[in-house]
Design a protein around this motif. Structure first.
Motif, PDB file in Angstrom:
ATOM      1  N   VAL A 251      -6.801   6.392   5.539  1.00  0.00           N
ATOM      2  CA  VAL A 251      -7.111   4.959   5.176  1.00  0.00           C
ATOM      3  C   VAL A 251      -5.950   4.137   5.303  1.00  0.00           C
ATOM      4  O   VAL A 251      -6.017   3.062   5.952  1.00  0.00           O
ATOM      5  CB  VAL A 251      -7.448   5.000   3.819  1.00  0.00           C
ATOM      6  CG1 VAL A 251      -7.461   3.690   3.186  1.00  0.00           C
ATOM      7  CG2 VAL A 251      -8.682   5.681   3.517  1.00  0.00           C
ATOM      8  N   ILE A 252      -4.577   4.652   5.135  1.00  0.00           N
ATOM      9  CA  ILE A 252      -3.669   3.644   5.417  1.00  0.00           C
ATOM     10  C   ILE A 252      -3.319   3.686   6.670  1.00  0.00           C
ATOM     11  O   ILE A 252      -2.793   2.400   7.449  1.00  0.00           O
ATOM     12  CB  ILE A 252      -2.116   4.487   4.699  1.00  0.00           C
ATOM     13  CG1 ILE A 252      -2.259   4.218   3.204  1.00  0.00           C
ATOM     14  CG2 ILE A 252      -1.060   3.563   4.901  1.00  0.00           C
ATOM     15  CD1 ILE A 252      -1.156   4.825   2.089  1.00  0.00           C
TER      16      ILE A 252
ATOM     17  N   LEU B  29      -5.632   9.658   2.307  1.00  0.00           N
ATOM     18  CA  LEU B  29      -5.005   8.428   2.100  1.00  0.00           C
ATOM     19  C   LEU B  29      -4.317   8.287   3.644  1.00  0.00           C
ATOM     20  O   LEU B  29      -4.024   6.964   3.997  1.00  0.00           O
ATOM     21  CB  LEU B  29      -3.814   8.787   0.951  1.00  0.00           C
ATOM     22  CG  LEU B  29      -4.390   8.563  -0.503  1.00  0.00           C
ATOM     23  CD1 LEU B  29      -3.130   9.054  -1.415  1.00  0.00           C
ATOM     24  CD2 LEU B  29      -4.947   7.306  -0.597  1.00  0.00           C
ATOM     25  N   THR B  30      -3.766   9.241   4.126  1.00  0.00           N
ATOM     26  CA  THR B  30      -3.222   9.100   5.414  1.00  0.00           C
ATOM     27  C   THR B  30      -4.180   8.283   6.278  1.00  0.00           C
ATOM     28  O   THR B  30      -3.763   7.292   7.122  1.00  0.00           O
ATOM     29  CB  THR B  30      -2.725  10.218   6.098  1.00  0.00           C
ATOM     30  OG1 THR B  30      -1.959  11.269   5.124  1.00  0.00           O
ATOM     31  CG2 THR B  30      -1.957  10.113   7.464  1.00  0.00           C
TER      32      THR B  30
ATOM     33  N   LEU C  58      -6.458  14.844  -1.074  1.00  0.00           N
ATOM     34  CA  LEU C  58      -6.058  13.532  -1.068  1.00  0.00           C
ATOM     35  C   LEU C  58      -5.081  12.847  -0.024  1.00  0.00           C
ATOM     36  O   LEU C  58      -5.385  12.029   0.700  1.00  0.00           O
ATOM     37  CB  LEU C  58      -5.286  13.146  -2.450  1.00  0.00           C
ATOM     38  CG  LEU C  58      -5.670  11.702  -2.868  1.00  0.00           C
ATOM     39  CD1 LEU C  58      -7.248  11.567  -3.301  1.00  0.00           C
ATOM     40  CD2 LEU C  58      -4.960  11.613  -4.408  1.00  0.00           C
TER      41      LEU C  58
ATOM     42  N   TRP D 243     -12.723  13.088   7.770  1.00  0.00           N
ATOM     43  CA  TRP D 243     -12.168  13.739   6.366  1.00  0.00           C
ATOM     44  C   TRP D 243     -13.136  14.406   5.852  1.00  0.00           C
ATOM     45  O   TRP D 243     -12.856  15.641   5.233  1.00  0.00           O
ATOM     46  CB  TRP D 243     -11.729  12.512   5.460  1.00  0.00           C
ATOM     47  CG  TRP D 243     -11.238  12.767   4.193  1.00  0.00           C
ATOM     48  CD1 TRP D 243     -10.098  13.716   3.799  1.00  0.00           C
ATOM     49  CD2 TRP D 243     -11.756  12.619   3.034  1.00  0.00           C
ATOM     50  NE1 TRP D 243     -10.005  13.755   2.627  1.00  0.00           N
ATOM     51  CE2 TRP D 243     -11.316  13.460   2.119  1.00  0.00           C
ATOM     52  CE3 TRP D 243     -13.236  12.516   2.731  1.00  0.00           C
ATOM     53  CZ2 TRP D 243     -11.651  13.442   0.657  1.00  0.00           C
ATOM     54  CZ3 TRP D 243     -13.661  12.345   1.358  1.00  0.00           C
ATOM     55  CH2 TRP D 243     -12.790  13.108   0.282  1.00  0.00           C
TER      56      TRP D 243
ATOM     57  N   TRP E 268       0.659  -1.104  -0.015  1.00  0.00           N
ATOM     58  CA  TRP E 268       0.111   0.026   0.076  1.00  0.00           C
ATOM     59  C   TRP E 268       0.944   1.058   0.015  1.00  0.00           C
ATOM     60  O   TRP E 268       0.519   2.275  -0.690  1.00  0.00           O
ATOM     61  CB  TRP E 268      -0.943   0.008   1.108  1.00  0.00           C
ATOM     62  CG  TRP E 268      -2.062  -1.010   1.071  1.00  0.00           C
ATOM     63  CD1 TRP E 268      -2.042  -2.229   1.441  1.00  0.00           C
ATOM     64  CD2 TRP E 268      -3.523  -0.631   0.421  1.00  0.00           C
ATOM     65  NE1 TRP E 268      -3.357  -2.788   0.972  1.00  0.00           N
ATOM     66  CE2 TRP E 268      -4.044  -1.616   0.608  1.00  0.00           C
ATOM     67  CE3 TRP E 268      -3.928   0.785  -0.013  1.00  0.00           C
ATOM     68  CZ2 TRP E 268      -5.468  -1.874   0.114  1.00  0.00           C
ATOM     69  CZ3 TRP E 268      -5.087   0.682  -0.306  1.00  0.00           C
ATOM     70  CH2 TRP E 268      -6.014  -0.552  -0.248  1.00  0.00           C
TER      71      TRP E 268
ATOM     72  N   TYR F  50       1.273   3.904  -2.695  1.00  0.00           N
ATOM     73  CA  TYR F  50       0.941   5.307  -2.528  1.00  0.00           C
ATOM     74  C   TYR F  50       1.946   6.253  -3.177  1.00  0.00           C
ATOM     75  O   TYR F  50       1.694   7.353  -3.784  1.00  0.00           O
ATOM     76  CB  TYR F  50       0.930   5.477  -0.961  1.00  0.00           C
ATOM     77  CG  TYR F  50       1.028   6.774  -0.475  1.00  0.00           C
ATOM     78  CD1 TYR F  50      -0.135   7.904  -0.313  1.00  0.00           C
ATOM     79  CD2 TYR F  50       2.276   7.133   0.380  1.00  0.00           C
ATOM     80  CE1 TYR F  50      -0.075   9.047   0.273  1.00  0.00           C
ATOM     81  CE2 TYR F  50       2.084   8.545   0.970  1.00  0.00           C
ATOM     82  CZ  TYR F  50       0.969   9.130   0.789  1.00  0.00           C
ATOM     83  OH  TYR F  50       1.267  10.327   1.712  1.00  0.00           O
TER      84      TYR F  50
ATOM     85  N   LEU G  10       4.884   7.664   5.692  1.00  0.00           N
ATOM     86  CA  LEU G  10       4.065   8.251   4.862  1.00  0.00           C
ATOM     87  C   LEU G  10       4.529   9.750   4.401  1.00  0.00           C
ATOM     88  O   LEU G  10       4.593   9.973   3.378  1.00  0.00           O
ATOM     89  CB  LEU G  10       2.719   8.489   5.597  1.00  0.00           C
ATOM     90  CG  LEU G  10       1.735   7.625   5.816  1.00  0.00           C
ATOM     91  CD1 LEU G  10       0.753   8.012   6.716  1.00  0.00           C
ATOM     92  CD2 LEU G  10       1.049   7.325   4.276  1.00  0.00           C
TER      93      LEU G  10
END
Lengths: 239, 260
Positions: free
Chosen positions: B60-61, B57-58, B53, B163, B17, B21, B98
């Motif tokens: 979700v990951i 993304l932060t 985004l 979010w 993942w 990313y 990240l």
């Protein structure tokens, strides 16, 4: 050596441990038995500091284990469900364990005993549940700790590994270790346990040797005696 | 802490993942640079990617990684380590990895395209800084959610709702407030509203230093008018400090008291 006094624990107002008192003074194998949900795993987790009790005291060699973590160096603990970081390889996890606890004296011996040599370079995401359990056992027993806590150690093991594991546990017992084990494998208990603690509804319902329980219930096998204990309890509750 | 940090970084940097990313950010930046050729235009487009985004993304990951940690955390905690050190290490490794993939995915294409010779390098620096701050804030939030909710789906749902509130509902609420209370002075409320939203803070901080007043919006204009760009920046830095410390403190408090 290990002492539990008046231990209480409930999860979301549902009592799990209802005033447990336990003493383990002599080396040997102590089996904690009981149906699912009676608090066997919770008891071991409180010993390891993973779960905080609502009330009560747990001490090892006279020192309270609550709010301490150095005592864990004296314990080899095997959690019930072993899951490891997916992207790490077996050898990296073993190295990580050594980083966390110091050099393991029996690393190679355990790898060989559990047949893990061919899996060392594989990531955990590529390992079956049974192999992950073998890694779990290896990281637990590669340290020669005086106290061993095992939560369902035989789950998912193949017959060959199970036989080797029983022999290994017998040797550990003879070497004077304090081994506390929760299991549903009655063969293992009959073969190894010096003392049984039978937990029911968060209390110790029976404490004694395998033979004492068999004699008390006037049966031939431990499995039968345990079944009778449970039936008797159900009837008492219904009345 | 060092040991856990080292191995959790190894685990995270190898995660498919995370690699996906990084590659996605790299391809997006490269294709934008290739298509337009204008650094500033690409930075402004990437600003919107960063604002919408990166927090998503932060979260979700972070949520996926957090629930994965929860599966083996009792094994880690059975070692002679303090809980504070273990959980701090996971927080730092998540935000660091990240950030690393973000900085590499967005930064490298610009350097390949030769941005160091252009005056847009300051704007790129600000973009990377604002994105990194958002990553730190949302990493703390995602891990707090993971340990506050035992149910994975509930955790993911709360994260997505958070979010959605920061990015879309916030603007709608603010617009309604401006219309409903147009007869009252809203300056103080505008400043408070900005500090309550890390995404808005990043947007304003970015636009302050890229000279794009047209994109400031109501809250940004109020902050610039009332406090000036540098004082506004200081206010935003203070806001970020709160947003970084609060989730981290909550996460540590939660994890040191939780049963595993």
């Amino acid at each position: 050596m290990i002492e539990v006094k008046n231990l209480y624990k409930s999860y979301r107002h549902k009592p799990v441990l209802n005033g447990i008192d336990m003493f383990v003074r002599e080396p040997g194998v102590y089996a904690i038995l009981g149906p699912n949900g009676t608090g066997k795993t919770t008891l071991l987790k409180i010993w390891m500091g993973l779960v905080r009790p609502d009330r009560g005291e747990v001490s090892i060699q006279g020192k309270s284990v609550l709010n301490d973590n150095a005592y864990r160096n004296q314990i080899s603990y095997l959690p019930q469900i072993a899951r490891f970081p997916d992207n790490l390889r077996v050898k990296e996890l073993i190295r990580m364990t050594e980083y966390l606890r110091g050099n393991a004296t029996r690393k190679n011996e355990m790898i060989e005993l559990l047949g893990l040599t061919t899996y060392l370079s594989l990531s955990f995401r590529n390992l079956s549940g049974g192999t992950q359990q073998k890694v779990n056992l290896a990281t637990c027993f590669m340290y020669d700790s005086p106290i061993v806590l095992l939560d369902e150690p035989t789950a998912g093991l193949d017959p060959v590994t199970l036989l080797r594991f029983k022999q290994f546990l017998q040797q550990e017992k003879e070497r004077g270790k304090y081994i506390i084990i929760t299991t549903h494998a009655m063969g293992l208990v009959e073969h190894l346990a010096d003392q049984i603690f039978f937990l029911l509804e968060g209390r110790i319902h029976f404490q004694g040797t395998v033979q004492q329980l068999i004699n008390q219930k006037n049966v031939n096998e431990l499995e039968e005696a345990i079944a009778l204990l449970l039936i008797h309890n159900q009837q008492t509750t219904e009345v | 802490m060092k040991q856990i940090l080292q191995y959790s970084l190894l685990d995270l940097l190898r995660s498919r993942w995370m690699i996906g990313y990084g590659i996605m950010l790299f391809l997006l930046t490269t294709s934008m640079l290739y298509l337009t050729g204008d650094y500033m235009q690409v930075i402004i487009s990437l600003m919107y990617v960063m604002l919408y985004l990166i927090p998503l993304l932060t979260l979700v990951i972070g949520i996926m990684y957090g629930y994965q940690i929860r599966e083996y955390i009792s094994w880690i905690l059975a070692h002679p380590l303090s809980r504070k050190q273990v959980f701090s290490a996971y927080y730092f490794s998540l935000s660091f990895s990240l950030m690393l993939y973000f900085l590499v995915g967005v930064g490298i294409p610009f350097f390949i395209a030769g941005i160091w010779q252009s005056s847009a390098i300051g704007a790129l620096g600000m973009l990377l800084l604002c994105g990194s701050l958002l990553i730190i804030v949302f990493s703390g939030i995602s891990l707090s959610i993971v340990f506050a909710f035992d149910n994975k789906l509930a955790g993911l749902g709360i994260a997505l709702l958070f979010w959605f509130t920061c990015t879309i509902l916030y603007d709608a609420f603010f617009l309604i407030a401006v219309i409903a209370f147009q007869e009252y002075p809203l300056d103080v409320w505008a400043i408070i509203a900005t500090i309550l939203n890390p995404v808005d803070m990043s947007r304003i901080l970015m636009i302050f230093h890229v000279n794009l007043s047209a994109l400031l919006g109501y809250t940004g204009a109020v902050i610039r008018q009332d406090l000036g760009a540098w004082k506004g920046t200081l206010g935003i830095i203070l806001g970020y400090t709160i947003w970084i410390i609060m989730p981290f403190w909550f996460y540590l408090k939660l994890t040191t008291q939780k049963d595993f």
